[in-house]
Design a protein around this motif. Structure first.
Motif: not given
Length: 125
Positions: A17-26
């Motif tokens: 979930x945190x990785x998806x947050x990071x990718x979405x933010x990027x």
């Protein structure tokens, strides 16, 4: 996976979930930069990329370090067996110290990224 105060407070599912947050933010950072350039807004508006870049760094660091800043703030952990409360005051303090360090590191990465984008826009203009 086991909870370790100040070291690890999330398991694989929460990491994803945190990785998806990071990718979405990027991706949001890319859209922000593209919008500023496409709309002809002032170059200083590129500094707004700080916010999504901070989110991208936060997502990545939480993923990589298996540690959720938000969970530390509210005093819980989830290593795969559901959310549980951190009962020990020392463990909670260790988690919160780690959260502050992760937050500062993410903010620094976001700020450097935004400054690099702004600087590149000046050099390339």
């Amino acid at each position: 996976m086991e909870y370790q105060p100040g070291v690890c407070n999330i398991g694989p599912a929460q990491q994803r979930r945190r990785l998806l947050l990071g990718v979405g933010s990027l991706l949001l950072a890319v859209v922000t930069v593209a919008a500023v350039l496409a709309m002809g807004w002032p170059q200083w508006a590129l500094l707004a990329s700080l916010f999504p870049l901070y989110g991208a760094a936060m997502g990545y660091f939480q993923y990589r370090e298996r540690f959720c800043v938000g969970f530390a703030g509210i005093g819980v952990f989830d290593t795969g067996e559901g959310t549980q409360e951190v009962a020990d005051a020392e463990a909670l303090a260790a988690d919160r110290r780690r959260a502050v360090r992760l937050n500062a590191k993410s903010l620094a990465v976001g700020a450097v990224g935004a400054i690099v984008i702004y600087g590149a826009s000046i050099v390339l203009a």
